[in-house]
Design a protein around this motif. Structure first.
Motif, PDB file in Angstrom:
ATOM      1  N   ILE A 250       0.846  -1.197   0.000  1.00 15.11           N
ATOM      2  CA  ILE A 250       0.000   0.000   0.000  1.00 15.11           C
ATOM      3  C   ILE A 250       0.882   1.247   0.000  1.00 15.11           C
ATOM      4  O   ILE A 250       1.850   1.320   0.763  1.00 15.11           O
ATOM      5  N   PRO A 251       0.578   2.259  -0.834  1.00 15.51           N
ATOM      6  CA  PRO A 251       1.401   3.475  -0.835  1.00 15.51           C
ATOM      7  C   PRO A 251       1.277   4.233   0.481  1.00 15.51           C
ATOM      8  O   PRO A 251       0.270   4.116   1.191  1.00 15.51           O
ATOM      9  N   SER A 252       2.312   4.991   0.827  1.00 14.87           N
ATOM     10  CA  SER A 252       2.315   5.730   2.086  1.00 14.87           C
ATOM     11  C   SER A 252       3.028   7.066   1.906  1.00 14.87           C
ATOM     12  O   SER A 252       3.996   7.178   1.149  1.00 14.87           O
ATOM     13  N   SER A 253       2.521   8.078   2.594  1.00 20.01           N
ATOM     14  CA  SER A 253       3.137   9.404   2.619  1.00 20.01           C
ATOM     15  C   SER A 253       2.846  10.016   3.982  1.00 20.01           C
ATOM     16  O   SER A 253       1.966   9.537   4.697  1.00 20.01           O
ATOM     17  N   PRO A 254       3.592  11.071   4.374  1.00 17.86           N
ATOM     18  CA  PRO A 254       3.343  11.685   5.688  1.00 17.86           C
ATOM     19  C   PRO A 254       1.890  12.104   5.884  1.00 17.86           C
ATOM     20  O   PRO A 254       1.332  11.966   6.972  1.00 17.86           O
ATOM     21  N   GLY A 255       1.248  12.589   4.823  1.00 17.88           N
ATOM     22  CA  GLY A 255      -0.146  13.021   4.933  1.00 17.88           C
ATOM     23  C   GLY A 255      -1.132  11.876   4.874  1.00 17.88           C
ATOM     24  O   GLY A 255      -2.234  11.963   5.423  1.00 17.88           O
ATOM     25  N   LYS A 256      -0.758  10.781   4.182  1.00 16.26           N
ATOM     26  CA  LYS A 256      -1.628   9.623   4.032  1.00 16.26           C
ATOM     27  C   LYS A 256      -0.867   8.343   4.350  1.00 16.26           C
ATOM     28  O   LYS A 256      -0.457   7.607   3.455  1.00 16.26           O
ATOM     29  N   PRO A 257      -0.648   8.073   5.640  1.00 18.95           N
ATOM     30  CA  PRO A 257       0.096   6.863   6.009  1.00 18.95           C
ATOM     31  C   PRO A 257      -0.664   5.599   5.626  1.00 18.95           C
ATOM     32  O   PRO A 257      -1.901   5.580   5.586  1.00 18.95           O
ATOM     33  N   LYS A 259      -1.229   2.992   7.218  1.00 13.37           N
ATOM     34  CA  LYS A 259      -2.001   2.324   8.268  1.00 13.37           C
ATOM     35  C   LYS A 259      -3.500   2.618   8.166  1.00 13.37           C
ATOM     36  O   LYS A 259      -4.320   1.815   8.625  1.00 13.37           O
ATOM     37  N   VAL A 260      -3.867   3.766   7.573  1.00 16.29           N
ATOM     38  CA  VAL A 260      -5.292   4.119   7.473  1.00 16.29           C
ATOM     39  C   VAL A 260      -6.030   3.175   6.526  1.00 16.29           C
ATOM     40  O   VAL A 260      -7.001   2.512   6.934  1.00 16.29           O
ATOM     41  N   PRO A 261      -5.632   3.050   5.251  1.00 13.31           N
ATOM     42  CA  PRO A 261      -6.324   2.088   4.380  1.00 13.31           C
ATOM     43  C   PRO A 261      -6.112   0.639   4.801  1.00 13.31           C
ATOM     44  O   PRO A 261      -7.015  -0.191   4.637  1.00 13.31           O
ATOM     45  N   MET A 262      -4.930   0.329   5.347  1.00 15.69           N
ATOM     46  CA  MET A 262      -4.657  -1.037   5.769  1.00 15.69           C
ATOM     47  C   MET A 262      -5.599  -1.459   6.885  1.00 15.69           C
ATOM     48  O   MET A 262      -6.170  -2.566   6.852  1.00 15.69           O
ATOM     49  N   TRP A 263      -5.796  -0.598   7.871  1.00 11.25           N
ATOM     50  CA  TRP A 263      -6.667  -0.943   8.990  1.00 11.25           C
ATOM     51  C   TRP A 263      -8.114  -1.043   8.546  1.00 11.25           C
ATOM     52  O   TRP A 263      -8.857  -1.917   8.998  1.00 11.25           O
TER      53      TRP A 263
END
Length: 444
Positions: A250-257, A259-263
């Motif tokens: 899953i892609p990750s960035s400081p604004g969109k980590p 963990k949000v979509p993963m959880w």
């Protein structure tokens, strides 16, 4: 830092990035939250769900319901912990379970704590799914065959393995998303057939003769059955071994980590787990009592077409599950071959490595058809730690919650329960293994 050291550091980082861009776990990072949902369902809801009514018959109504519900909550909590720990505050990602272990315990100790246990789970599950796929294919053949000719399970395992010789060469986690999605749908389908058909028999009054007394007539036998059932339940909740690897896609960035979509996906997956596990376990036991078989589909028997369909769904599901658990093994093998053995990251290396692994799991599945008991024995030392309490130990090491705080108390409770599970489950599994091995035949 000198200019020479800076050059070496930059070269090392470039090599590490190039390797990660080639390895299957980190090759593609464009997954959506629903990828997390069906990957986790495929990893979690294995064919072990069909054995939960049998585990209930060994545990009894009260202890069985308590173990099932408690396991669901504990493993949901430890799953949340792993999702939260995938990235640290500096944005560093721990794409593999052993990388998180190294962050918590150090480079060497982290590897020795995590990798042996993770490999036992992943390789063991792959061997069991080879056996399950072959046996389910044979069951379909036996149900639909008109000439009554018997074909050895060995041949069906070979056919199942040939499918994986092809699928194993898909390059990354995201490239198997279609297979995983189909597998997740199939797991929900055959679980629904299992509990719905059981409920139908119950409504018809089939369960009037059901008895809920312990399966074994002796107290010693009942104790061993209880321990063995704990191992079966632990096996059913084994998906944590690939959670970080799924999140790595899953892609990750400081604004969109990530963990949000993963959880979000993982929580949806756990709702599906509840919809599969609890009805199958409770309704299957309610209808058949202590006479239930170790595979609820065997107890159902009729209608033949429905049971054949359910077994076809099982085959499709374990095809996807095999790949979900095999990809982290491919990642470890290829990382070792390139990083330590200095092989070049080529397609030839990938073909040889992955085909050899599939062939190995096929050979072991053919040779040891009672491997499910062996897996429960060793799995007690690996399933319980990696799923029930190792995430809690890592959480305490990294997050350092205040002593006697709510987080501290919950984690220690999970550690104690998981440790008991680790000790007790293999005891019952060893007894079952000894009993099964009496009738063991090579390549049966």
């Amino acid at each position: 830092m000198s200019e020479n050291q800076q050059e070496k550091s930059a070269k090392s980082l470039a090599q590490e990035k190039a390797l990660n861009d080639w390895l299957p776990i980190t090759k593609s990072r464009n997954a959506k939250w629903w990828y997390s949902a069906f990957h986790n369902v495929t990893a979690m809801v294995g064919a072990g769900v069909l054995g939960l009514p049998y585990a209930m018959s060994q545990l009894g109504w009260g202890p069985g319901a308590a173990v099932m519900v408690l396991s669901w909550f504990i493993t949901l909590y430890t799953l949340w912990q792993m999702v939260e720990m995938h990235e640290n505050e500096e944005g560093e990602r721990f794409d593999r379970y052993h990388e998180l272990g190294q962050h918590a315990f150090g480079k060497k100790l982290g590897l020795w704590v995590v990798v042996p246990q993770q490999l036992i789970v992943e390789v063991g599950v792959n061997i069991v799914y080879m056996i399950t796929g072959g046996k389910s294919m044979k069951k379909v053949h036996d149900l639909l065959s008109t000439n009554g000719k018997d074909i050895k399970t060995t041949y069906f395992i070979l056919i199942f393995a040939l499918v994986h010789v092809f699928l194993s060469h898909l390059p990354s986690f995201n490239s198997i998303s279609g297979v995983s999605c189909a597998a997740a749908v199939m797991s929900l389908s055959y679980s629904t057939i299992a509990w719905a058909a059981s409920a139908h028999k119950g409504v018809e009054g089939i369960n009037k003769a059901a008895h809920y007394a312990p399966r074994s007539s002796t107290s010693i036998g009942q104790m061993f059955d209880f321990f063995s059932a704990l191992g079966d339940v632990a096996f059913a909740y084994a998906g944590h071994n690939v959670v970080l690897e799924i999140q790595a896609s899953i892609p990750s960035s400081p604004g969109k980590p990530s963990k949000v979509p993963m959880w979000r996906g993982a929580f949806v997956a756990y709702l599906v787990v509840a919809l599969c596990y609890f009805p199958v376990a409770f309704l299957g036991y309610w209808v058949f009592g202590n006479e239930v078989e170790d595979n609820i589909l065997i107890s159902l028997e009729k209608p033949r077409w429905l049971i054949a369909a359910a077994n076809i769904f099982v085959v499709i599901h374990v095809i996807g599950s095999y790949q979900i658990f095999a990809i982290p093994v491919f990642d470890m093998l290829e990382s070792f071959m390139v990083g330590r053995m200095k092989f070049k990251p080529t397609t030839r290396l990938r073909v040889v490595t992955r085909t050899s692994y599939v062939a190995l799991t096929m050979f072991l599945a053919m040779s040891f058809p009672f491997f499910g008991g062996l897996l429960s024995f060793f799995g007690g030392f690996a399933f319980a730690p990696t799923t029930y309490y190792l995430p809690c130990i890592i959480w305490l090491a990294i997050k350092k919650p205040k002593r006697f705080s709510l987080s501290w108390c919950i984690n220690w409770m999970c550690i104690i329960i998981g440790a008991l599970l680790m000790v007790l489950a293999p005891i019952g599994a060893l007894r079952n293994l000894i009993l099964q091995s009496k009738n063991f035949k090579f390549y049966s």
